[in-house]
Scaffold this active site. Structure first.
Site, PDB file in Angstrom:
ATOM      1  N   GLU A 447       0.797  -1.224   0.000  1.00 16.93           N
ATOM      2  CA  GLU A 447       0.000   0.000   0.000  1.00 16.93           C
ATOM      3  C   GLU A 447       0.840   1.290   0.000  1.00 16.93           C
ATOM      4  O   GLU A 447       0.615   2.199   0.805  1.00 16.93           O
ATOM      5  CB  GLU A 447      -0.980   0.010   1.187  1.00 16.93           C
ATOM      6  CG  GLU A 447      -2.020  -1.092   1.101  1.00 16.93           C
ATOM      7  CD  GLU A 447      -3.061  -0.996   2.215  1.00 16.93           C
ATOM      8  OE1 GLU A 447      -2.896  -0.143   3.117  1.00 16.93           O
ATOM      9  OE2 GLU A 447      -4.031  -1.770   2.193  1.00 16.93           O
ATOM     10  N   GLU A 536      -5.962  -8.447   0.407  1.00 19.34           N
ATOM     11  CA  GLU A 536      -6.546  -8.139   1.717  1.00 19.34           C
ATOM     12  C   GLU A 536      -8.028  -7.856   1.545  1.00 19.34           C
ATOM     13  O   GLU A 536      -8.436  -7.207   0.580  1.00 19.34           O
ATOM     14  CB  GLU A 536      -5.889  -6.913   2.371  1.00 19.34           C
ATOM     15  CG  GLU A 536      -4.480  -7.101   2.883  1.00 19.34           C
ATOM     16  CD  GLU A 536      -3.947  -5.855   3.589  1.00 19.34           C
ATOM     17  OE1 GLU A 536      -4.777  -5.050   4.083  1.00 19.34           O
ATOM     18  OE2 GLU A 536      -2.724  -5.683   3.638  1.00 19.34           O
TER      19      GLU A 536
END
Length: 642
Positions: A447, A536
């Site tokens: 991320e 995720e």
């Protein structure tokens, strides 16, 4: 001076050289001894305003107890939760460890040709090491091993205790991995003089200390420094190519044997490079993909050397799995067969010991993975202990091996200083895990702000460098950026996407999940034409909270989120989706905030490894997925692995 912490750290690092030599795990062999240094160490935090008293007063030159008050500290463990001292729980700066030991007499005789090496599995984050007051090494990074040859130091002090001093600093800067920043609070009406905090952009606790084993081991003066193994399969022949690095003499010979599990030799070779051929090999298969997963051969390397008038022998044995990995079109192939990741994301995290290696916890987690029917996990968001990776190799748990590139949100974290360090971290990670059959893909970040213009060059360089070191494995990074503006996605082999629809986006609105998730997949695939992993997804859940209709934080809401995601997964995996990894395996600790009630609660197990309702739902799904591609029967509820 408010910048002292940062400037001091970089001053220490500027003298560090490029990556050199191998980093074989310290194993006992017929020619190598190993001495564990785990247990109680003396410990002292440097609470001086500038955190520099230990260096100014040279604490490393005498027993730590003579410098001031010390306490007992277990190693390995994080120091944060060991005491009742809240200031130590959130301490930022240098802490000092010390242990005095006696070494075996035969290690200390200079004419025996024995090397004595100090190996540290990991310490977070910056580390300096002294032996008997002499600095022997330094290291930057909290999740990878480092070592130092201390032979001359200890042999010059034969007959005296060996005093090992380790100073560790958990300060993070915008150029570390993970990055962070120190913020000084200047308002004297609200904060004490010199008050500062550590800011981070990642959602797990910044545990610190000596997290993995500290070991002394020996080798002969001429020794196996490194081994690189690569495998392939040609019809019914397994090919194991090897490269051996030897240090200490130019007059040596190398003999190589490959042994099967029962101990019989199946192939032999000689020289520092070669290729071993194994007829009808037992391949390394993932768990639930074969009735005999995780098959490992043993590669025994023997070096016979002549150094002056002394002859010596060194033996090192490396576990080896024969398998292939390939991304072909929209498929991820292991041994030529499509592999679908149905697994978890984890953390090295537990009560009291923090990130410290804990064998009972490790074995419990692997039993839970087996029960769950999980065939894989990602080392979110840093390399895990080698002992954990050994278990993955042994039991066929597939690993996406991730470096500590998490929290990369600021522009400064994409500059040349950060890039150079990132490249070194990837070198260290690949050096450590290159021979592991369980590792099938490298992840270079999680991320990051990959929409920044500078992210294009940054990730082009990091992914290219990773492939140059290891061309045998795919490379990815995990993104939550906009698909159209992501600068790193063009350079990866597999798209890994994180999303939390109805949680961080449209919280409480379960009805939007399937539409938004379908749009996510279609957009990413249409633009990049690459296989996709949902790396995720999930929802925070307080164990024991119930609500019907489902509301956020209840066990029913977590189940509903998973069911909606799974409905879309079942459509997309027919085409280009190659995996799903739940966030998270277990609840874990975070920094205190108004959005976290004693940590992140997205685990399907509690931090104490008790199941929430979602664990049973996921178990049914994973065993169903396994049975679609395998002849392995669904186990009984009480099935055992070990």
């Amino acid at each position: 001076m408010r910048e002292f912490l940062v400037l001091t750290l970089w001053a220490f690092l500027c003298s560090a050289g490029a990556l050199q030599g191998g980093m074989l795990y310290p194993r006992e062999t017929p020619t190598r001894e190993r001495k564990e240094l785990g247990g109680i160490w003396s410990f002292r935090a440097d609470t001086s305003a500038r955190r520099d008293e230990g260096f100014r007063k040279e604490w490393y030159k005498r027993p730590l107890r003579e410098t001031g008050p010390v306490i007992d500290m277990p190693v390995p463990s994080s120091y944060n939760d060991i005491t009742q001292d809240s200031s130590l729980q959130n301490f930022i700066g240098w802490v000092w460890y010390e242990k005095e030991i006696w070494l075996p007499r035969h290690w200390l005789s200079g004419d025996t040709g024995i090397r004595v090496v100090l190996w540290v599995g990991s310490a977070h984050y910056f580390t300096l090491v002294w032996v008997n007051g002499v600095q022997v090494t330094m290291h930057e990074g909290g999740h990878l091993p480092f070592e130092a040859d201390i032979s001359k130091v200890v042999q010059s002090a034969a007959g005296e205790p060996c005093r090992i001093t380790i100073a560790v600093n958990n300060t993070l800067t915008l150029n570390t991995l993970p990055p962070g920043s120190i913020e000084y609070m200047d308002d004297p009406t609200r904060y004490p003089k010199g008050y500062f905090i550590q800011n981070t952009n990642f959602d797990f606790f910044n545990y610190a200390g000596i997290h993995r084993p500290v070991v002394l081991y020996t080798t002969p003066s001429t020794y196996v420094d490194d081994i690189t193994v690569r495998s392939d399969v040609m019809e019914d022949i397994g090919m194991v190519s090897y490269q051996v690095s030897v240090i200490g003499s130019k007059d040596y010979s190398v003999a190589v044997r490959l042994l099967e599990r029962e101990g019989s030799t199946v192939a032999t070779g000689s020289g520092t490079t070669g290729e071993l051929k194994v007829p009808n090999p037992a391949l390394w298969w993932p768990y639930l993909m074969h009735e005999n997963p995780g098959y490992l051969y043993s590669l025994q390397v023997k070096v016979t050397a002549q150094t002056g008038s002394l002859s010596s022998e060194d033996v090192y044995t490396l576990p080896v799995g024969i398998r292939t990995v390939q991304v072909l079109g929209n498929q991820f192939l292991i041994n030529g067969k499509p592999f679908y990741f149905h697994g978890v994301n984890k953390h090295e995290d537990a009560d009291i010991r923090g990130k410290g290696l804990d064998w009972p916890l490790v074995v419990k987690d692997f039993n839970l993975l087996h029960w769950l029917g999980a065939n894989s996990f990602r080392t979110s968001h840093y390399p895990y202990a080698e002992e954990i990776m050994d278990m993955c190799d042994k039991y066929g748990i597939v690993v996406i091996d991730e470096c500590p590139g998490v929290g990369m949100k600021e522009r400064e974290s994409f500059g040349n200083k950060s890039l150079m360090h990132h490249l070194v971290v990837m070198e260290e990670l690949i050096r450590r895990d290159k021979n592991r059959p369980a590792v099938v893909m490298w992840s270079v970040a999680n991320e990051p702000s990959s929409e920044l213009p500078s992210a294009d060059y940054y990730f082009r360089m990091v992914t290219a460098h990773t492939r140059a070191i290891d061309p045998t494995r795919p490379v990815t990074f995990v993104t939550n950026s906009n698909y159209a503006r992501d600068k790193g996605a063009p350079y990866v082999d597999v798209i890994c996407v994180n999303s939390y629809f109805s949680w961080y986006h449209d919280p409480g609105h379960l009805e939007v999940i399937q539409l938004q998730l379908n749009t996510q997949f279609e957009n990413w695939y249409e633009k990049y034409q690459k296989p996709i992993i949902q790396s995720e997804y999930g929802a925070d859940t307080i164990c024991g909270f119930h609500s019907d209709p489902p509301t956020m934080f209840s066990e029913e809401y977590q189940e509903a989120v998973l069911k909606n995601y799974h409905s879309v997964f079942d459509q997309k995996r027919k085409h280009y989706m190659i995996g799903e990894l739940i966030w998270n395996f277990a609840d874990f600790m975070t920094q205190q905030s108004i959005t976290r009630v004693i940590g992140n609660k997205k685990g399907i197990f509690t931090r104490q490894r008790q199941p929430k309702s979602a664990a049973f739902l996921l178990r049914e799904r994973y065993w169903k997925l396994a049975n679609e591609t395998s002849c392995i029967p669904h186990p009984s509820f009480n099935a055992k692995w070990f």
